[in-house]
Design a protein around this motif. Structure first.
Motif, PDB file in Angstrom:
ATOM      1  N   GLU A   1       3.242   9.751 -16.021  1.00 50.70           N
ATOM      2  CA  GLU A   1       3.019   8.471 -15.368  1.00 50.70           C
ATOM      3  C   GLU A   1       4.170   7.499 -15.592  1.00 50.70           C
ATOM      4  OE1 GLU A   1      -0.263   4.861 -15.425  1.00 50.70           O
ATOM      5  OE2 GLU A   1      -0.874   6.938 -15.741  1.00 50.70           O
ATOM      6  N   ILE A   2       4.651   6.933 -14.490  1.00 46.82           N
ATOM      7  CA  ILE A   2       5.591   5.825 -14.553  1.00 46.82           C
ATOM      8  C   ILE A   2       4.747   4.555 -14.659  1.00 46.82           C
ATOM      9  CG2 ILE A   2       7.536   4.683 -13.433  1.00 46.82           C
ATOM     10  CD1 ILE A   2       7.769   7.023 -11.546  1.00 46.82           C
ATOM     11  N   SER A   3       5.113   3.647 -15.506  1.00 42.71           N
ATOM     12  CA  SER A   3       4.371   2.393 -15.553  1.00 42.71           C
ATOM     13  C   SER A   3       4.496   1.707 -14.200  1.00 42.71           C
ATOM     14  CB  SER A   3       4.925   1.478 -16.645  1.00 42.71           C
ATOM     15  OG  SER A   3       6.181   0.938 -16.259  1.00 42.71           O
ATOM     16  N   ILE A   4       3.465   1.016 -13.794  1.00 43.27           N
ATOM     17  CA  ILE A   4       3.487   0.408 -12.465  1.00 43.27           C
ATOM     18  C   ILE A   4       4.585  -0.640 -12.362  1.00 43.27           C
ATOM     19  CG2 ILE A   4       1.776  -1.407 -12.955  1.00 43.27           C
ATOM     20  CD1 ILE A   4       0.690  -0.655 -10.039  1.00 43.27           C
ATOM     21  N   ARG A   5       4.891  -1.336 -13.437  1.00 42.37           N
ATOM     22  CA  ARG A   5       5.962  -2.327 -13.407  1.00 42.37           C
ATOM     23  C   ARG A   5       7.319  -1.671 -13.193  1.00 42.37           C
ATOM     24  NH1 ARG A   5       7.276  -6.997 -11.733  1.00 42.37           N
ATOM     25  NH2 ARG A   5       5.279  -7.798 -12.525  1.00 42.37           N
ATOM     26  N   GLN A   6       7.593  -0.588 -13.932  1.00 40.86           N
ATOM     27  CA  GLN A   6       8.861   0.119 -13.773  1.00 40.86           C
ATOM     28  C   GLN A   6       8.979   0.710 -12.373  1.00 40.86           C
ATOM     29  OE1 GLN A   6      11.472   0.766 -16.226  1.00 40.86           O
ATOM     30  NE2 GLN A   6      12.545   1.428 -14.387  1.00 40.86           N
ATOM     31  N   ALA A   7       7.898   1.344 -11.910  1.00 43.28           N
ATOM     32  CA  ALA A   7       7.900   1.949 -10.583  1.00 43.28           C
ATOM     33  C   ALA A   7       8.112   0.895  -9.505  1.00 43.28           C
ATOM     34  CB  ALA A   7       6.585   2.689 -10.346  1.00 43.28           C
TER      35      ALA A   7
ATOM     36  N   ASP B   1       0.824  -1.208   0.000  1.00 41.55           N
ATOM     37  CA  ASP B   1       0.000   0.000   0.000  1.00 41.55           C
ATOM     38  C   ASP B   1       0.857   1.256   0.000  1.00 41.55           C
ATOM     39  OD1 ASP B   1      -2.546  -1.052  -0.205  1.00 41.55           O
ATOM     40  OD2 ASP B   1      -2.859  -1.209   1.958  1.00 41.55           O
ATOM     41  N   THR B   2       2.013   1.195   0.671  1.00 36.37           N
ATOM     42  CA  THR B   2       2.944   2.326   0.642  1.00 36.37           C
ATOM     43  C   THR B   2       3.374   2.612  -0.788  1.00 36.37           C
ATOM     44  OG1 THR B   2       3.785   1.826   2.862  1.00 36.37           O
ATOM     45  CG2 THR B   2       5.186   3.176   1.436  1.00 36.37           C
ATOM     46  N   PHE B   3       3.757   1.561  -1.501  1.00 37.60           N
ATOM     47  CA  PHE B   3       4.179   1.722  -2.894  1.00 37.60           C
ATOM     48  C   PHE B   3       3.067   2.303  -3.757  1.00 37.60           C
ATOM     49  CE2 PHE B   3       3.650  -0.287  -7.079  1.00 37.60           C
ATOM     50  CZ  PHE B   3       4.614   0.444  -7.774  1.00 37.60           C
ATOM     51  N   VAL B   4       1.869   1.746  -3.681  1.00 42.66           N
ATOM     52  CA  VAL B   4       0.758   2.200  -4.520  1.00 42.66           C
ATOM     53  C   VAL B   4       0.440   3.665  -4.242  1.00 42.66           C
ATOM     54  CG1 VAL B   4      -1.714   1.939  -4.961  1.00 42.66           C
ATOM     55  CG2 VAL B   4      -0.248  -0.081  -4.866  1.00 42.66           C
TER      56      VAL B   4
ATOM     57  N   GLN C   1      -0.192 -11.142  -7.885  1.00 45.79           N
ATOM     58  CA  GLN C   1       0.268 -12.011  -6.805  1.00 45.79           C
ATOM     59  C   GLN C   1       1.784 -12.211  -6.875  1.00 45.79           C
ATOM     60  OE1 GLN C   1      -1.380 -13.207  -4.147  1.00 45.79           O
ATOM     61  NE2 GLN C   1      -3.171 -12.050  -4.844  1.00 45.79           N
ATOM     62  N   GLU C   2       2.328 -12.210  -8.099  1.00 46.71           N
ATOM     63  CA  GLU C   2       3.774 -12.356  -8.251  1.00 46.71           C
ATOM     64  C   GLU C   2       4.509 -11.148  -7.665  1.00 46.71           C
ATOM     65  OE1 GLU C   2       1.711 -15.064 -10.797  1.00 46.71           O
ATOM     66  OE2 GLU C   2       1.534 -12.868 -10.645  1.00 46.71           O
ATOM     67  N   MET C   3       3.952  -9.964  -7.880  1.00 49.50           N
ATOM     68  CA  MET C   3       4.566  -8.756  -7.321  1.00 49.50           C
ATOM     69  C   MET C   3       4.497  -8.783  -5.794  1.00 49.50           C
ATOM     70  SD  MET C   3       2.920  -6.156 -10.148  1.00 49.50           S
ATOM     71  CE  MET C   3       3.738  -4.607  -9.793  1.00 49.50           C
ATOM     72  N   MET C   4       3.370  -9.217  -5.276  1.00 48.30           N
ATOM     73  CA  MET C   4       3.222  -9.308  -3.837  1.00 48.30           C
ATOM     74  C   MET C   4       4.203 -10.312  -3.254  1.00 48.30           C
ATOM     75  SD  MET C   4       1.674  -7.943  -1.406  1.00 48.30           S
ATOM     76  CE  MET C   4       1.985  -8.297   0.320  1.00 48.30           C
ATOM     77  N   LYS C   5       4.391 -11.429  -3.946  1.00 44.40           N
ATOM     78  CA  LYS C   5       5.353 -12.438  -3.485  1.00 44.40           C
ATOM     79  C   LYS C   5       6.762 -11.862  -3.452  1.00 44.40           C
ATOM     80  CE  LYS C   5       6.714 -16.692  -2.469  1.00 44.40           C
ATOM     81  NZ  LYS C   5       8.173 -16.605  -2.634  1.00 44.40           N
ATOM     82  N   GLU C   6       7.080 -11.006  -4.405  1.00 40.54           N
ATOM     83  CA  GLU C   6       8.403 -10.383  -4.424  1.00 40.54           C
ATOM     84  C   GLU C   6       8.608  -9.494  -3.202  1.00 40.54           C
ATOM     85  OE1 GLU C   6      11.297  -7.803  -7.436  1.00 40.54           O
ATOM     86  OE2 GLU C   6       9.380  -8.608  -8.154  1.00 40.54           O
ATOM     87  N   LEU C   7       7.579  -8.732  -2.834  1.00 41.11           N
ATOM     88  CA  LEU C   7       7.673  -7.903  -1.629  1.00 41.11           C
ATOM     89  C   LEU C   7       7.836  -8.771  -0.382  1.00 41.11           C
ATOM     90  CD1 LEU C   7       5.006  -5.082  -2.181  1.00 41.11           C
ATOM     91  CD2 LEU C   7       7.498  -4.894  -2.334  1.00 41.11           C
ATOM     92  N   GLU C   8       7.118  -9.850  -0.324  1.00 48.56           N
ATOM     93  CA  GLU C   8       7.220 -10.755   0.821  1.00 48.56           C
ATOM     94  C   GLU C   8       8.623 -11.331   0.936  1.00 48.56           C
ATOM     95  OE1 GLU C   8       4.157 -13.542  -0.032  1.00 48.56           O
ATOM     96  OE2 GLU C   8       2.545 -12.298   0.807  1.00 48.56           O
TER      97      GLU C   8
ATOM     98  N   ILE D   1      -5.828  -4.010  -6.096  1.00 53.10           N
ATOM     99  CA  ILE D   1      -6.338  -3.527  -7.378  1.00 53.10           C
ATOM    100  C   ILE D   1      -5.208  -3.385  -8.397  1.00 53.10           C
ATOM    101  CG2 ILE D   1      -7.530  -1.606  -8.533  1.00 53.10           C
ATOM    102  CD1 ILE D   1      -8.878  -0.991  -5.873  1.00 53.10           C
ATOM    103  N   HIS D   2      -3.990  -3.140  -7.905  1.00 55.09           N
ATOM    104  CA  HIS D   2      -2.895  -2.739  -8.782  1.00 55.09           C
ATOM    105  C   HIS D   2      -1.781  -3.778  -8.942  1.00 55.09           C
ATOM    106  CE1 HIS D   2      -4.480   1.384  -8.790  1.00 55.09           C
ATOM    107  NE2 HIS D   2      -4.658   1.240  -7.493  1.00 55.09           N
TER     108      HIS D   2
END
Length: 309
Positions: A168-174, A152-155, A279-286, A275-276
């Protein structure tokens, strides 16, 4: 020996999409604009913390505005605290009420005399704990650190950046740069860890706690500050809706940070990352949290514990 300014020259950050407002310098493991590093050195040289000082610390977009509102309101309404220097929130944004050490206090005037500010003096900072003078550990001053789930901090940070600069930075790049720590005040995980490891003298609060149990969390903050106040009134006065309404009344006014006042308030919800982010991105943060926080006693459960209640 090189000066901090000379040391900075060898640590200019790689190019990052987040740096549209100027290059960052790597200093003590964190990325900041050069002027913030200079201000941190001024703080270390000139800031003499008092036992009655209160410092609100945070990584950007983790609940800073809300914590400023709540703490200033607690002090202003307390029957046990003299806080004549703290303004009310009726027509002001919380950032106008609680100044940043690295901006209003020591940013423009590195040797500014702040001794005439009446106690308790209430300040805030986005600087890591390691950027502050050693005397904050021995003076008896009180720290409150607020943090928020990294997703949520990132978003929230990504939305603010896109709204502020209109590019806008693409969400993947950001996201990739966030994971590398290449965001303002980053890296996030190290910033949180510094204050977590100092929690014997720091009150550690999560945004999720505030959302799930606002009255209980405010009561704990008031007790930490030694204040007696009507918790329900504080929570009502500092509700997201009321604070956002006050900021909207300021029209097109712009804060010193370059943000319009209403930019400090978007959704204010927990779990917006769903929303943004995939699951793969979330796994990376974890995985990063597990690596960076391993052995500290800190993990992502601190955010899930209350958010699911």
């Amino acid at each position: 020996m090189d000066t901090p300014q000379q040391q900075q020259q060898d640590q200019v950050s790689p190019q990052a999409k987040w740096w549209v407002d100027g290059q960052r310098i790597g200093y003590k493991g964190f990325w900041f604009k050069p002027e913030f590093i200079t201000a941190s050195e001024a703080i270390r040289a000139h800031y003499k913390p008092l036992p009655s000082d209160i410092i609100l610390a945070s990584f950007p977009k983790t609940g800073t505005t809300w914590l400023k509102a709540l703490t200033s309101s607690i002090l202003r309404h307390s029957s046990t605290s003299s806080s004549s220097s703290i303004q009310d929130l009726d027509h002001l944004n919380p950032h106008e009420v609680v100044p940043f050490l690295e901006i209003e206090m020591f940013g423009d005037n590195p040797s500014k005399d702040i001794t005439e500010i009446s106690s308790p003096r209430l300040f805030s900072t986005h600087l890591p704990l390691s950027f502050l003078p050693e005397t904050v550990k021995t003076s008896g001053c009180r720290f409150i650190y607020i943090t928020r789930h990294p997703a949520d901090t990132f978003v929230s940070l990504w939305h603010l950046h896109n709204n502020k600069f209109g590019t806008e930075i693409s969400i993947r790049q950001a996201f990739e740069e966030f994971c590398k720590g290449l965001v303002p005040a980053g890296p996030y995980f190290e910033h949180v860890l510094e204050f977590w490891e100092a929690r014997d003298r720091v009150m550690f609060v999560t945004y999720e706690d505030l959302k799930a149990n606002p009255e209980e969390t405010v009561r704990k903050i008031a007790e930490f500050l030694g204040c007696k106040t009507k918790v329900e009134e504080i929570v009502k006065e500092c509700s997201f809706e009321k604070l956002r309404s006050t900021s909207k009344e300021r029209g097109e006014g712009v804060h010193w940070s370059g943000n319009k006042y209403d930019m400090f308030f978007r959704k204010g919800v927990v779990g917006d990352w769903k929303i943004h982010l995939t699951q793969e991105m979330m796994k990376e943060l974890e995985d990063i949290a597990d690596l960076k926080w391993r052995g500290s006693g800190l993990d992502l459960n601190i955010f899930y514990r209350t958010a699911s209640q």
